[in-house]
Design a protein around this motif. Structure first.
Motif, PDB file in Angstrom:
ATOM      1  N   SER A 136      11.490  12.079  39.222  1.00 17.54           N
ATOM      2  CA  SER A 136      12.777  11.631  38.691  1.00 17.54           C
ATOM      3  C   SER A 136      13.818  12.735  38.828  1.00 17.54           C
ATOM      4  N   TYR A 137      15.059  12.322  38.890  1.00 17.41           N
ATOM      5  CA  TYR A 137      16.188  13.239  38.994  1.00 17.41           C
ATOM      6  C   TYR A 137      17.067  13.097  37.762  1.00 17.41           C
ATOM      7  N   HIS A 138      17.783  14.170  37.440  1.00 21.79           N
ATOM      8  CA  HIS A 138      18.741  14.143  36.340  1.00 21.79           C
ATOM      9  C   HIS A 138      20.003  14.849  36.797  1.00 21.79           C
ATOM     10  N   CYS A 139      21.122  14.260  36.491  1.00 19.69           N
ATOM     11  CA  CYS A 139      22.409  14.853  36.826  1.00 19.69           C
ATOM     12  C   CYS A 139      23.051  15.350  35.528  1.00 19.69           C
ATOM     13  N   ASP A 140      23.384  16.645  35.484  1.00 16.70           N
ATOM     14  CA  ASP A 140      23.977  17.260  34.287  1.00 16.70           C
ATOM     15  C   ASP A 140      23.129  17.009  33.047  1.00 16.70           C
ATOM     16  N   ASN A 141      21.790  17.045  33.231  1.00 19.82           N
ATOM     17  CA  ASN A 141      20.819  16.862  32.134  1.00 19.82           C
ATOM     18  C   ASN A 141      20.967  15.516  31.425  1.00 19.82           C
ATOM     19  N   GLY A 142      21.448  14.526  32.154  1.00 18.89           N
ATOM     20  CA  GLY A 142      21.633  13.194  31.570  1.00 18.89           C
ATOM     21  C   GLY A 142      20.406  12.321  31.741  1.00 18.89           C
ATOM     22  N   GLU A 143      20.641  11.014  31.780  1.00 18.66           N
ATOM     23  CA  GLU A 143      19.541  10.063  31.906  1.00 18.66           C
ATOM     24  C   GLU A 143      18.857  10.179  33.270  1.00 18.66           C
TER      25      GLU A 143
END
Length: 417
Positions: A136-143
């Motif tokens: 999984s990936y997260h952008c700016d520690n988001g969902e």
């Protein structure tokens, strides 16, 4: 990885189990269709609980299965996709993060960069790296984001699932493959391969755990959002049930296996106390010495072992926070899943929806292979077809055995596609 599929190519899968060894040879067409052209299987020897215990016997079992498949396909093979099993399987998650430009959306270069950082100098601590899968990936520690491309942000992180098995165990597998004059093109955990052949897309996306009950071990692989999230294994399987019967009824292992197949059930009914079955005492083949026992006695031996197995599975699911999720399904497969009543016991102990998994994600599969016992072997072909893993060129705390798995399969695919 993309393939041109500009001509037919041959792929071979080798499932090395504690109960049987199976080899399947298939042709892959330019439109990515798999056509099985040969298969062979026989009882395995020199393999116990997924571990090689006799190199010569194990090599002979592999050679016999491969030779049968080659004769049916009228073709020789020299490379195989092989399964990895045993109760020492484990998985860990490694995370990595990078900064990205806020003035443009995230692109393929950013994704490759964060993955490269995640797999750089992986410390396997004396283990063989079997799988290396971005989860999984997260952008700016988001969902969680399944595909971060074209999304704006300032940072990008990735969680990478590592599948490991002790190096010394895998070295024995390498040795018997080499002794059979074959080369390992790539490898996959048994339950992962079984999931590829048994699960439907919705199960992979919403969440499901494949429980592959083999002869000597039970392999576990959980899926969510279309990819594996967890690998584990237990040191129990169908052979444990057979051993319990042999000891409990004082009969031979061969006859115990026959009793399990013909009369075995995972739970007892009122009729089982009235029905009788014949049991040959160990070392005796004289019909006059046959014992007659209630069928209930046989089932009373089987039931505790099956319940214990799923209690152990429950502990594994609880460790991953999957025990109390109603939408997370369970799919049983492998030769041990064919025991009558096992789905009901699994559903009761695990408190989940449970179904039997057969190879289903391949067209024109021979009828003999449409069986839970061949889920792993069929799944290995699908694993080869859809291979996308990128493994590091260097790992720490492990002797170098030549090219990395990624390099081997890349070269193989480049030669054949």
């Amino acid at each position: 990885m993309s393939h041109s599929f500009n001509r037919l190519t041959t792929v071979a899968a080798l499932d090395i189990g504690s109960s049987k060894v199976c080899c399947i040879i298939a042709k892959i067409s330019r439109d990515k269709r798999i056509n099985v052209v040969g298969y062979g299987y026989n009882a395995s020897k020199g393999i116990k609980n997924g571990i090689i215990t006799d190199l010569n016997q194990a090599t002979l079992s592999i050679c016999n299965a491969v030779e049968t498949a080659e004769q049916m396909a009228n073709e020789r093979i020299d490379r195989v996709i092989v399964n990895v099993s045993g109760d020492k399987i484990k998985s860990i998650v490694k995370s990595a993060a990078i900064s990205v430009s806020r003035n443009r959306p995230i692109n393929e270069t950013d994704i490759n960069k964060v993955i490269e950082k995640g797999i750089h100098k992986i410390n396997v601590e004396g283990n063989e790296l079997v799988h290396c899968l971005p989860m999984s990936y997260h952008c700016d520690n988001g969902e969680e984001i399944k595909d971060p491309r074209n999304i704006y942000g300032e940072s990008l992180s990735v969680d990478i699932l590592l599948g490991l098995i002790p190096d010394i165990m895998f070295r024995n597998v390498e040795t018997v493959i080499e002794n059979a004059h074959l080369e390992i093109a790539e490898k996959a955990f048994s339950a992962y391969a079984s999931g590829l052949s048994c699960l439907v897309d919705d199960e992979m996306e919403i969440g499901a755990t494949v429980i592959d009950i083999g002869g000597g071990a039970t392999s576990i692989c959980s899926f969510k959002h279309g990819h594996p999230t967890y690998f584990a294994a237990l040191p129990v399987g169908g052979n444990n049930v057979t051993n319990d019967i042999a000891w409990g009824l004082t009969t031979s292992f061969t006859h115990a296996e026959r009793l399990k197949t013909l009369h075995g059930c995972a739970f007892m009914t009122s009729k089982d106390k009235e029905e009788t079955i014949n049991v040959y005492p160990v070392g005796e083949e004289d019909d006059s010495l046959i014992k007659q026992i209630p069928k209930a006695e046989l089932i009373s031996i089987i039931t505790p072992r099956i319940e214990e197995t799923f209690e152990l599975v429950n502990k594994k699911l609880a460790e991953q926070g999957l025990r109390g999720i109603p939408s997370h399904r369970v799919v049983l497969t492998g030769g041990g899943s064919s025991l009558s009543g096992i789905l009901d016991v699994a559903s009761m102990v695990l408190d989940k929806q449970v179904r039997l998994g057969r190879p289903r994600n391949m067209l024109n599969l021979p009828d003999n292979l449409y069986n839970p016992a061949f889920s792993t072997a069929v799944g290995l072909l699908l694993f080869a077809l859809n291979y996308t893993e990128k493994k590091p060129g260097k790992v720490i705390n492990r002797p170098t055995h030549g090219a990395s798995g990624f390099g081997k399969i890349f070269s193989w695919m480049k030669q054949n596609f």
